[in-house]
Design an enzyme around this catalytic site. Structure first.
Site, PDB file in Angstrom:
ATOM      1  N   TRP A  35       0.837  -1.212   0.000  1.00 35.55           N
ATOM      2  CA  TRP A  35       0.000   0.000   0.000  1.00 35.55           C
ATOM      3  C   TRP A  35       0.859   1.244   0.000  1.00 35.55           C
ATOM      4  CZ3 TRP A  35      -4.315  -1.114  -1.928  1.00 35.55           C
ATOM      5  CH2 TRP A  35      -4.921  -2.345  -1.663  1.00 35.55           C
ATOM      6  N   ASP A  77      -1.212   6.654   6.489  1.00 36.97           N
ATOM      7  CA  ASP A  77      -2.335   5.777   6.138  1.00 36.97           C
ATOM      8  C   ASP A  77      -2.553   4.838   7.323  1.00 36.97           C
ATOM      9  OD1 ASP A  77      -3.994   3.761   5.236  1.00 36.97           O
ATOM     10  OD2 ASP A  77      -2.825   3.296   3.433  1.00 36.97           O
ATOM     11  N   LYS A 106     -12.120  -1.736   7.293  1.00 40.89           N
ATOM     12  CA  LYS A 106     -11.423  -2.744   8.093  1.00 40.89           C
ATOM     13  C   LYS A 106     -11.872  -2.670   9.546  1.00 40.89           C
ATOM     14  CE  LYS A 106      -7.881  -2.134   4.785  1.00 40.89           C
ATOM     15  NZ  LYS A 106      -8.047  -3.428   4.101  1.00 40.89           N
TER      16      LYS A 106
HETATM   17  C1  PLP Z   1      -3.194   0.023   4.496  1.00 39.84           C
HETATM   18  C2  PLP Z   1      -4.120   0.121   3.328  1.00 39.84           C
HETATM   19  N1  PLP Z   1      -4.131   1.233   2.585  1.00 39.84           N
HETATM   20  C3  PLP Z   1      -4.950   1.363   1.532  1.00 39.84           C
HETATM   21  C4  PLP Z   1      -5.816   0.368   1.147  1.00 39.84           C
HETATM   22  C5  PLP Z   1      -6.712   0.563  -0.038  1.00 39.84           C
HETATM   23  O1  PLP Z   1      -7.987   0.807   0.391  1.00 39.84           O
HETATM   24  P1  PLP Z   1      -9.205   1.039  -0.611  1.00 39.84           P
HETATM   25  O2  PLP Z   1      -9.571  -0.299  -1.144  1.00 39.84           O
HETATM   26  O3  PLP Z   1     -10.247   1.649   0.269  1.00 39.84           O
HETATM   27  O4  PLP Z   1      -8.753   1.968  -1.667  1.00 39.84           O
HETATM   28  C6  PLP Z   1      -5.848  -0.808   1.897  1.00 39.84           C
HETATM   29  C7  PLP Z   1      -6.810  -1.851   1.500  1.00 39.84           C
HETATM   30  O5  PLP Z   1      -6.886  -2.940   1.792  1.00 39.84           O
HETATM   31  C8  PLP Z   1      -4.981  -0.942   2.996  1.00 39.84           C
HETATM   32  O6  PLP Z   1      -4.953  -2.055   3.723  1.00 39.84           O
END
Ligand code: PLP
Length: 360
Positions: A101, A171, A195
């Protein structure tokens, strides 16, 4: 039908009390004669829902007054672009790449300026958090970026990096509200809610007020400018109303549980049950350096792909769902977010013990 213990990384388990309450209000939200799904976002009833959600979140996280809370669409991934578009005044930013991510955010930022990878743990499949006490922070960096809890690899920053005075952007998608945090140490904290907080399809961004300006990169769409949403109380356009409503219910659930200190203690207790077993098991092994272990996402392997697959299959049959690990780590991953009860982790460990006895 019986509910299972759902170890999904996201969308993930929600507190049963919250789901029941939403079910009760499905056809008639508190005498309005309609579901929140059917309600105008401009109605007094919805305004109260969003106002209470924000107030409860502010209370839970002790958000200082000079931070705005934004309920945005596009998921966490949209922030990968929105952050540089709004913050990259010098077109330079430093990224600490501790997983997929963070890597995606880093790659996206390269479209808008010079994104520097100032540290990474990719050499060991992101199984640790690099030392961030003295990094080569760029003198003209607009911000330093981290992914605080790495959902796929199960690592967590236990200490924030030394940004040498630069703005920190984090994040927190997979550790949001799992423990208290000091918002004043960040410029922006954001997380997808699917989550630890609510249904999929929304991201909450907590943004320091002075960072919300019209001075964004040329060509930044109106919808991707923080100021648009801050000025309109997250209702520039139709927001994800039902998701805001559900998140609001989870905030009230967290308050009733005793708040984030209590959740932290509960999460530590849950994680310890699993990690203690992994440390003594002859079959299962955790994949993360112990000091960097996440309280939320726990990857583990047997070392034998066929055995892993059989474990996942048999666990599912026993009511323990979504334990398959991410393809880049293999094996298993148990996501034990706020809504996972202690009994769920105990049931998982009991099943692992039994599987080990039968198969070793
Ligand atoms: C730490 C993290 N950041 C970003 C995301 C991406 O999230 P989204 O699917 O809401 O774009 C995730 C998704 O699993 C994640 O675990």
């Amino acid at each position: 039908m019986a509910r299972v213990f759902n170890f999904s990384a996201g969308p993930a388990a929600l507190p049963e009390e919250v789901l029941k309450e939403a079910a009760e209000e499905m056809l008639d939200y508190r005498g309005t004669g309609m579901s929140v799904m059917e309600m105008s976002h401009r109605s007094p009833a919805f305004q109260q829902i969003i106002d209470e959600a924000e107030a409860d979140l502010r209370e839970l996280l002790q958000i200082p007054e000079n931070y705005r809370v934004l309920f945005l669409q596009g998921g966490a991934s949209q922030q990968f672009a929105m952050i540089p578009m709004n913050l990259m005044k010098n077109r330079v930013a430093d990224y600490i790449v501790t997983g997929q991510w963070a890597k995606k955010a880093y790659t996206e930022a390269q479209k808008y300026g010079k994104a520097n990878k100032i540290a990474t743990s990719e050499d060991k499949t992101f199984s640790y958090i690099p030392d961030c006490s003295d990094l080569p922070i760029s003198p003209d960096a607009d911000y330093v970026y981290i992914c605080e809890n790495n959902t796929i690899y199960g690592t967590k920053f236990k200490e924030l990096p030394n940004t040498k005075g630069k703005l920190l952007v984090s994040d927190v998608s997979s550790c949001f509200l799992s423990e208290p945090m000091d918002i004043s140490r960040y410029g922006i904290v954001y997380g997808g809610v699917q989550k630890n907080i609510g249904p999929a399809g929304m991201v909450i961004a907590i943004v320091r007020e002075d960072l919300i300006t019209e001075d964004v990169l040329p060509g930044t769409p109106t919808m991707l400018t923080y100021k648009t949403h801050a000025d309109a109380g997250s209702m520039y356009n139709t927001p994800n109303c039902y998701c805001i409503y559900m998140c609001g219910k989870v905030f009230k659930w967290l308050k009733a549980m005793g708040g984030l200190e209590v959740m932290k203690a509960r999460n530590e207790k849950k994680a310890k049950i699993l990690y203690d077993f992994l440390d003594e098991s002859r079959m299962f092994k955790g994949t993360v350096v112990p000091k960097d272990r996440s309280l939320m996402n726990v990857p583990f392997v047997t070392g034998d792909k066929e055995l892993d697959a059989r474990f996942v299959k048999e666990a599912k049959a026993a009511g323990l769902e979504n334990l398959k690990g991410h393809r880049t780590v293999g094996g298993m991953r148990a996501s034990i977010y706020n809504a996972m009860p202690i009994e769920g982790v105990e049931a998982l460990v009991a099943f692992m013990k039994k599987f080990e006895e039968e198969n070793i």
